[in-house]
Design a protein around this motif. Structure first.
Motif, PDB file in Angstrom:
ATOM      1  N   GLY A   1      11.969  14.799  12.124  1.00  0.00           N
ATOM      2  CA  GLY A   1      11.844  13.605  12.972  1.00  0.00           C
ATOM      3  C   GLY A   1      12.656  13.767  14.251  1.00  0.00           C
TER       4      GLY A   1
ATOM      5  N   MET B   1      11.388  -5.682  11.028  1.00  0.00           N
ATOM      6  CA  MET B   1      10.361  -4.673  10.739  1.00  0.00           C
ATOM      7  C   MET B   1       9.398  -5.102   9.632  1.00  0.00           C
ATOM      8  SD  MET B   1      10.914  -0.695   9.694  1.00  0.00           S
ATOM      9  CE  MET B   1      11.639  -1.016   8.098  1.00  0.00           C
TER      10      MET B   1
ATOM     11  N   PHE C   1       7.339   2.232  23.640  1.00  0.00           N
ATOM     12  CA  PHE C   1       7.155   3.324  22.686  1.00  0.00           C
ATOM     13  C   PHE C   1       5.874   3.096  21.882  1.00  0.00           C
ATOM     14  CE2 PHE C   1       7.954   5.269  18.511  1.00  0.00           C
ATOM     15  CZ  PHE C   1       8.322   6.551  18.884  1.00  0.00           C
TER      16      PHE C   1
ATOM     17  N   ASP D   1       2.360   5.070  21.824  1.00  0.00           N
ATOM     18  CA  ASP D   1       1.847   5.534  20.528  1.00  0.00           C
ATOM     19  C   ASP D   1       0.368   5.162  20.391  1.00  0.00           C
ATOM     20  OD1 ASP D   1       3.417   6.776  18.229  1.00  0.00           O
ATOM     21  OD2 ASP D   1       2.127   5.368  17.144  1.00  0.00           O
TER      22      ASP D   1
HETATM   23  C1  GRG Z   1       6.710  -0.189   5.433  1.00  0.00           C
HETATM   24  C2  GRG Z   1       8.249  -2.141   5.917  1.00  0.00           C
HETATM   25  C3  GRG Z   1       7.420  -1.051   6.400  1.00  0.00           C
HETATM   26  C4  GRG Z   1       7.341  -0.864   7.734  1.00  0.00           C
HETATM   27  C5  GRG Z   1       6.605   0.220   8.376  1.00  0.00           C
HETATM   28  C6  GRG Z   1       7.518   2.235  10.823  1.00  0.00           C
HETATM   29  C7  GRG Z   1       6.402   1.345  10.471  1.00  0.00           C
HETATM   30  C8  GRG Z   1       6.675   0.049   9.869  1.00  0.00           C
HETATM   31  C9  GRG Z   1       5.163   1.720  10.658  1.00  0.00           C
HETATM   32  C10 GRG Z   1       4.818   3.062  11.132  1.00  0.00           C
HETATM   33  C11 GRG Z   1       3.539   2.994  11.849  1.00  0.00           C
HETATM   34  C12 GRG Z   1       3.717   3.595  13.172  1.00  0.00           C
HETATM   35  C13 GRG Z   1       3.155   4.963  13.358  1.00  0.00           C
HETATM   36  C14 GRG Z   1       4.306   2.919  14.139  1.00  0.00           C
HETATM   37  C15 GRG Z   1       4.476   3.480  15.472  1.00  0.00           C
HETATM   38  C16 GRG Z   1       5.857   3.562  15.882  1.00  0.00           C
HETATM   39  C17 GRG Z   1       6.604   4.409  14.969  1.00  0.00           C
HETATM   40  C18 GRG Z   1       7.549   3.687  14.104  1.00  0.00           C
HETATM   41  C19 GRG Z   1       6.428   5.722  14.983  1.00  0.00           C
HETATM   42  C20 GRG Z   1       7.191   6.705  14.251  1.00  0.00           C
HETATM   43  O1  GRG Z   1       8.419   6.898  14.872  1.00  0.00           O
HETATM   44  P1  GRG Z   1       8.842   8.266  15.567  1.00  0.00           P
HETATM   45  O2  GRG Z   1       7.795   8.739  16.518  1.00  0.00           O
HETATM   46  O3  GRG Z   1       8.802   9.218  14.325  1.00  0.00           O
HETATM   47  O4  GRG Z   1      10.218   8.097  16.111  1.00  0.00           O
HETATM   48  P2  GRG Z   1       9.749  10.443  13.943  1.00  0.00           P
HETATM   49  O5  GRG Z   1       8.906  11.201  12.932  1.00  0.00           O
HETATM   50  O6  GRG Z   1      10.043  11.266  15.170  1.00  0.00           O
HETATM   51  O7  GRG Z   1      10.962   9.843  13.344  1.00  0.00           O
END
Ligand code: GRG
Length: 301
Positions: free
Chosen positions: A48, A159, A224, A228
């Motif tokens: 990450g 969240m 962000f 995305d």
């Molecule tokens: C399950 C309670 C619960 C919440 C989930 C994080 C989330 C909420 C959903 C993820 C869906 C998503 C792809 C959202 C876009 C923004 C995001 C959180 C992306 C991922 O974060 P990065 O790009 O990932 O920082 P890395 O892998 O770099 O940590």
């Protein structure tokens, strides 16, 4: 000023030392040694960007605090973020098979174990912060305030609330622009806002600094998420390390479905300006935060 890479390296080093993530404790079952820690570590160390914990550390640096004192809080933020990704990828949620360039946790370990790995990471985050507070009784009040910020961001008005609304809108309910902002503020922006607020608490920052960090976290988080959403349409899957094009396929409410590609680009520009205006109220030149938001506008991963 440290770079994102340097802060991320500090977080990675500390994550390697956190006991609960390293071993399962004394109840090792012979047939499945270290299963829980393996599945937690699988997702935690899958490469990450460490954005959220690095931003917490950079804010502590900027406010004149000691990053060593904030490291456990930064690691806790990354554990909570990772748990949310593990749970988000489950068949009952986003049903994803690729994350951080690797098979998702449940693909490898099974659904039940992935749920438990997520639970484990969430609990471990709070154990880690409480251990830090207990080890530094003189700082306990600041540490509690910081922990409360992190809990709020990840919690039922942050969240989790965003994720609930996201699921609700996906399952047959039509969402509008207000619902979209609620979702993206909750599920994405809160995990930037509240770690920054935690940094302010650790450094006993004043109201002005707390508000400026809150405003930056909101603009940065929404930006962000908007990028995305754009990358889901325009990105390259191999670079992103996750499945793309799913949002449009599933008719998901996103910036692109609500505002179109050009409308989303205009939103990104507005949020970029808001983030820079918040940086103007930071102590010093806020160079780390300015660079970060500039890079986010043009990100390809
Ligand atoms: C399950 C309670 C619960 C919440 C989930 C994080 C989330 C909420 C959903 C993820 C869906 C998503 C792809 C959202 C876009 C923004 C995001 C959180 C992306 C991922 O974060 P990065 O790009 O990932 O920082 P890395 O892998 O770099 O940590």
């Amino acid at each position: 000023m440290n770079t994102l890479k340097e802060y991320a390296a500090k977080v990675n080093e500390r994550l390697e030392q956190i006991p609960a993530v390293v071993e399962d404790g004394r109840f090792q079952i012979e047939q499945m040694p270290g299963l829980l820690s393996r599945s937690m570590r699988y997702s935690l160390s899958a490469g990450g960007k460490r954005l959220r914990p690095s931003m917490l550390l950079a804010a502590v640096d900027m406010l004149g605090g000691r990053t060593e004192d904030a490291l456990d809080f930064a690691c806790a933020v990354e554990m909570i973020h990772t748990y949310s990704l593990v749970h988000d990828d489950l068949p009952a949620m986003d049903n994803d098979t690729l994350r951080r360039g690797r098979p998702t946790n449940h693909v490898l370990f099974g659904e039940g174990q992935a749920i438990l790995a997520g639970d484990g990471l969430l609990n471990c985050a709070f154990e880690t912060m409480l251990d830090a507070a207990c080890a530094h009784p003189d700082r306990a009040a600041d540490y509690m305030l910081a922990m409360r910020e992190i809990a709020r961001g990840a919690g039922v008005t942050g969240m989790i609330a965003g994720q609930v609304m996201d699921l609700f809108c996906e399952r047959g309910h039509t969402g509008d622009a207000d619902a979209l902002e609620y979702i993206q503020y909750g599920k994405t922006a809160c995990m930037f806002i509240y770690p920054l607020r935690a940094a302010a608490r650790l450094c006993r920052a004043g109201e002005g600094e707390l508000q400026a960090l809150t405003d930056y976290g909101r603009a940065f988080g929404l930006l962000f998420q908007a990028t995305d959403d754009l990358l889901d349409v325009t990105g390259v899957e191999e670079k992103m390390g996750k499945t793309l094009g799913k949002d449009a396929q599933s008719g998901k409410l996103t910036c692109v479905s609500a505002y179109g590609i050009e409308g989303t680009r205009a939103l990104v520009a507005r949020l970029h300006a808001q983030a820079l205006s918040a940086v103007g109220r930071f102590p010093g030149d806020g160079a780390f935060f300015k660079t970060l938001v500039d890079e986010m506008v043009n990100r390809t991963i």
